[in-house]
Design a protein around this motif. Structure first.
Motif, PDB file in Angstrom:
ATOM      1  N   PRO A  45       0.836  -1.203   0.000  1.00 55.45           N
ATOM      2  CA  PRO A  45       0.000   0.000   0.000  1.00 55.45           C
ATOM      3  C   PRO A  45       0.875   1.259   0.000  1.00 55.45           C
ATOM      4  O   PRO A  45       1.965   1.264   0.571  1.00 55.45           O
ATOM      5  CB  PRO A  45      -0.782  -0.092   1.307  1.00 55.45           C
ATOM      6  CG  PRO A  45      -0.699  -1.527   1.709  1.00 55.45           C
ATOM      7  CD  PRO A  45       0.619  -2.024   1.191  1.00 55.45           C
ATOM      8  N   GLU A  46       0.385   2.315  -0.644  1.00 53.25           N
ATOM      9  CA  GLU A  46       1.095   3.583  -0.650  1.00 53.25           C
ATOM     10  C   GLU A  46       0.902   4.252   0.719  1.00 53.25           C
ATOM     11  O   GLU A  46      -0.211   4.621   1.088  1.00 53.25           O
ATOM     12  CB  GLU A  46       0.578   4.478  -1.773  1.00 53.25           C
ATOM     13  CG  GLU A  46       0.991   4.010  -3.146  1.00 53.25           C
ATOM     14  CD  GLU A  46       2.509   3.989  -3.315  1.00 53.25           C
ATOM     15  OE1 GLU A  46       3.154   5.036  -3.167  1.00 53.25           O
ATOM     16  OE2 GLU A  46       3.038   2.901  -3.588  1.00 53.25           O
ATOM     17  N   TYR A  47       1.995   4.409   1.438  1.00 53.33           N
ATOM     18  CA  TYR A  47       1.947   4.877   2.826  1.00 53.33           C
ATOM     19  C   TYR A  47       1.270   6.237   2.956  1.00 53.33           C
ATOM     20  O   TYR A  47       0.423   6.433   3.830  1.00 53.33           O
ATOM     21  CB  TYR A  47       3.352   4.925   3.430  1.00 53.33           C
ATOM     22  CG  TYR A  47       3.336   5.468   4.832  1.00 53.33           C
ATOM     23  CD1 TYR A  47       2.933   4.667   5.894  1.00 53.33           C
ATOM     24  CD2 TYR A  47       3.685   6.790   5.096  1.00 53.33           C
ATOM     25  CE1 TYR A  47       2.889   5.162   7.182  1.00 53.33           C
ATOM     26  CE2 TYR A  47       3.645   7.298   6.376  1.00 53.33           C
ATOM     27  CZ  TYR A  47       3.245   6.486   7.424  1.00 53.33           C
ATOM     28  OH  TYR A  47       3.186   6.987   8.689  1.00 53.33           O
ATOM     29  N   ASP A  48       1.644   7.189   2.102  1.00 51.20           N
ATOM     30  CA  ASP A  48       1.083   8.543   2.230  1.00 51.20           C
ATOM     31  C   ASP A  48      -0.435   8.554   2.071  1.00 51.20           C
ATOM     32  O   ASP A  48      -1.135   9.285   2.772  1.00 51.20           O
ATOM     33  CB  ASP A  48       1.722   9.499   1.226  1.00 51.20           C
ATOM     34  CG  ASP A  48       3.164   9.823   1.571  1.00 51.20           C
ATOM     35  OD1 ASP A  48       3.551   9.686   2.762  1.00 51.20           O
ATOM     36  OD2 ASP A  48       3.915  10.228   0.662  1.00 51.20           O
ATOM     37  N   GLU A  49      -0.954   7.729   1.166  1.00 50.96           N
ATOM     38  CA  GLU A  49      -2.403   7.642   1.001  1.00 50.96           C
ATOM     39  C   GLU A  49      -3.050   7.012   2.233  1.00 50.96           C
ATOM     40  O   GLU A  49      -4.095   7.471   2.699  1.00 50.96           O
ATOM     41  CB  GLU A  49      -2.758   6.831  -0.243  1.00 50.96           C
ATOM     42  CG  GLU A  49      -2.441   7.548  -1.531  1.00 50.96           C
ATOM     43  CD  GLU A  49      -2.873   6.772  -2.759  1.00 50.96           C
ATOM     44  OE1 GLU A  49      -3.828   5.966  -2.672  1.00 50.96           O
ATOM     45  OE2 GLU A  49      -2.249   6.976  -3.805  1.00 50.96           O
ATOM     46  N   CYS A  50      -2.433   5.972   2.752  1.00 51.41           N
ATOM     47  CA  CYS A  50      -2.955   5.325   3.963  1.00 51.41           C
ATOM     48  C   CYS A  50      -2.969   6.299   5.134  1.00 51.41           C
ATOM     49  O   CYS A  50      -3.941   6.349   5.906  1.00 51.41           O
ATOM     50  CB  CYS A  50      -2.121   4.096   4.307  1.00 51.41           C
ATOM     51  SG  CYS A  50      -2.313   2.737   3.156  1.00 51.41           S
ATOM     52  N   LYS A  51      -1.910   7.059   5.260  1.00 51.54           N
ATOM     53  CA  LYS A  51      -1.792   8.041   6.343  1.00 51.54           C
ATOM     54  C   LYS A  51      -2.892   9.101   6.237  1.00 51.54           C
ATOM     55  O   LYS A  51      -3.538   9.443   7.231  1.00 51.54           O
ATOM     56  CB  LYS A  51      -0.412   8.687   6.278  1.00 51.54           C
ATOM     57  CG  LYS A  51      -0.111   9.646   7.384  1.00 51.54           C
ATOM     58  CD  LYS A  51       1.328  10.104   7.245  1.00 51.54           C
ATOM     59  CE  LYS A  51       1.592  11.362   8.013  1.00 51.54           C
ATOM     60  NZ  LYS A  51       2.965  11.837   7.828  1.00 51.54           N
ATOM     61  N   LYS A  52      -3.125   9.595   5.034  1.00 52.05           N
ATOM     62  CA  LYS A  52      -4.150  10.619   4.806  1.00 52.05           C
ATOM     63  C   LYS A  52      -5.545  10.077   5.135  1.00 52.05           C
ATOM     64  O   LYS A  52      -6.328  10.737   5.819  1.00 52.05           O
ATOM     65  CB  LYS A  52      -4.096  11.068   3.341  1.00 52.05           C
ATOM     66  CG  LYS A  52      -5.062  12.151   2.984  1.00 52.05           C
ATOM     67  CD  LYS A  52      -4.885  12.555   1.525  1.00 52.05           C
ATOM     68  CE  LYS A  52      -5.903  13.584   1.118  1.00 52.05           C
ATOM     69  NZ  LYS A  52      -5.775  13.947  -0.297  1.00 52.05           N
ATOM     70  N   ILE A  53      -5.833   8.872   4.689  1.00 47.41           N
ATOM     71  CA  ILE A  53      -7.133   8.263   4.954  1.00 47.41           C
ATOM     72  C   ILE A  53      -7.300   7.987   6.452  1.00 47.41           C
ATOM     73  O   ILE A  53      -8.372   8.210   7.022  1.00 47.41           O
ATOM     74  CB  ILE A  53      -7.303   6.966   4.134  1.00 47.41           C
ATOM     75  CG1 ILE A  53      -7.471   7.316   2.655  1.00 47.41           C
ATOM     76  CG2 ILE A  53      -8.482   6.143   4.622  1.00 47.41           C
ATOM     77  CD1 ILE A  53      -7.435   6.121   1.731  1.00 47.41           C
ATOM     78  N   ALA A  54      -6.237   7.518   7.089  1.00 42.68           N
ATOM     79  CA  ALA A  54      -6.295   7.239   8.530  1.00 42.68           C
ATOM     80  C   ALA A  54      -6.608   8.504   9.320  1.00 42.68           C
ATOM     81  O   ALA A  54      -7.444   8.484  10.230  1.00 42.68           O
ATOM     82  CB  ALA A  54      -4.967   6.633   8.993  1.00 42.68           C
ATOM     83  N   ARG A  55      -5.949   9.598   8.973  1.00 44.85           N
ATOM     84  CA  ARG A  55      -6.227  10.875   9.657  1.00 44.85           C
ATOM     85  C   ARG A  55      -7.673  11.309   9.450  1.00 44.85           C
ATOM     86  O   ARG A  55      -8.337  11.753  10.379  1.00 44.85           O
ATOM     87  CB  ARG A  55      -5.303  11.967   9.133  1.00 44.85           C
ATOM     88  CG  ARG A  55      -3.948  11.935   9.725  1.00 44.85           C
ATOM     89  CD  ARG A  55      -3.180  13.177   9.342  1.00 44.85           C
ATOM     90  NE  ARG A  55      -1.826  13.085   9.841  1.00 44.85           N
ATOM     91  CZ  ARG A  55      -0.808  13.691   9.302  1.00 44.85           C
ATOM     92  NH1 ARG A  55      -0.969  14.446   8.236  1.00 44.85           N
ATOM     93  NH2 ARG A  55       0.393  13.565   9.813  1.00 44.85           N
ATOM     94  N   LYS A  56      -8.135  11.194   8.212  1.00 48.40           N
ATOM     95  CA  LYS A  56      -9.494  11.610   7.882  1.00 48.40           C
ATOM     96  C   LYS A  56     -10.528  10.845   8.701  1.00 48.40           C
ATOM     97  O   LYS A  56     -11.529  11.403   9.134  1.00 48.40           O
ATOM     98  CB  LYS A  56      -9.746  11.391   6.391  1.00 48.40           C
ATOM     99  CG  LYS A  56     -11.133  11.747   5.935  1.00 48.40           C
ATOM    100  CD  LYS A  56     -11.305  11.505   4.448  1.00 48.40           C
ATOM    101  CE  LYS A  56     -12.737  11.798   4.021  1.00 48.40           C
ATOM    102  NZ  LYS A  56     -12.939  11.516   2.597  1.00 48.40           N
ATOM    103  N   HIS A  57     -10.292   9.565   8.932  1.00 47.30           N
ATOM    104  CA  HIS A  57     -11.251   8.714   9.635  1.00 47.30           C
ATOM    105  C   HIS A  57     -10.920   8.512  11.107  1.00 47.30           C
ATOM    106  O   HIS A  57     -11.649   7.811  11.810  1.00 47.30           O
ATOM    107  CB  HIS A  57     -11.358   7.358   8.935  1.00 47.30           C
ATOM    108  CG  HIS A  57     -11.977   7.465   7.580  1.00 47.30           C
ATOM    109  ND1 HIS A  57     -13.331   7.533   7.375  1.00 47.30           N
ATOM    110  CD2 HIS A  57     -11.410   7.542   6.339  1.00 47.30           C
ATOM    111  CE1 HIS A  57     -13.587   7.639   6.091  1.00 47.30           C
ATOM    112  NE2 HIS A  57     -12.436   7.647   5.433  1.00 47.30           N
ATOM    113  N   GLY A  58      -9.803   9.086  11.560  1.00 46.81           N
ATOM    114  CA  GLY A  58      -9.434   8.980  12.970  1.00 46.81           C
ATOM    115  C   GLY A  58      -9.085   7.568  13.403  1.00 46.81           C
ATOM    116  O   GLY A  58      -9.428   7.147  14.508  1.00 46.81           O
ATOM    117  N   VAL A  59      -8.411   6.836  12.502  1.00 49.56           N
ATOM    118  CA  VAL A  59      -8.004   5.467  12.815  1.00 49.56           C
ATOM    119  C   VAL A  59      -6.501   5.338  12.606  1.00 49.56           C
ATOM    120  O   VAL A  59      -5.889   6.137  11.889  1.00 49.56           O
ATOM    121  CB  VAL A  59      -8.750   4.426  11.938  1.00 49.56           C
ATOM    122  CG1 VAL A  59     -10.254   4.493  12.193  1.00 49.56           C
ATOM    123  CG2 VAL A  59      -8.452   4.606  10.473  1.00 49.56           C
ATOM    124  N   PRO A  60      -5.871   4.336  13.209  1.00 45.91           N
ATOM    125  CA  PRO A  60      -4.436   4.133  13.001  1.00 45.91           C
ATOM    126  C   PRO A  60      -4.138   3.702  11.558  1.00 45.91           C
ATOM    127  O   PRO A  60      -4.961   3.031  10.914  1.00 45.91           O
ATOM    128  CB  PRO A  60      -4.080   2.992  13.957  1.00 45.91           C
ATOM    129  CG  PRO A  60      -5.218   2.873  14.901  1.00 45.91           C
ATOM    130  CD  PRO A  60      -6.420   3.411  14.200  1.00 45.91           C
TER     131      PRO A  60
END
Length: 65
Positions: free
Chosen positions: A31-46
């Motif tokens: 998985p592309e880390y930066d995309e995962c990080k952005k989505i995680a922040r948006k949804h408030g999940v790790p």
């Protein structure tokens, strides 16, 4: 190893993944880390939760189908 990008639809949104192939067979999905990080922040999940969702959807790192 050859590489290509695919988009995986998760419960949190689409994430680009890098698919590694050796002799035409999928051997790794990253998985592309930066995309995962952005989505995680948006949804408030790790970030790990996003990674785990992708691994679940791709049969532990190998795309289905």
């Amino acid at each position: 190893m050859d590489r290509e990008f695919q988009s995986i639809k998760t419960a949190y949104g689409k994430v680009s993944v890098k698919v590694g192939k050796l002799d035409g067979k999928v051997v790794r999905v990253s998985p592309e880390y930066d995309e995962c990080k952005k989505i995680a922040r948006k949804h408030g999940v790790p970030v790990k939760k996003i990674y785990d969702e992708i691994l679940r959807l791709t049969e532990n790192g190998r795309p289905k189908g």
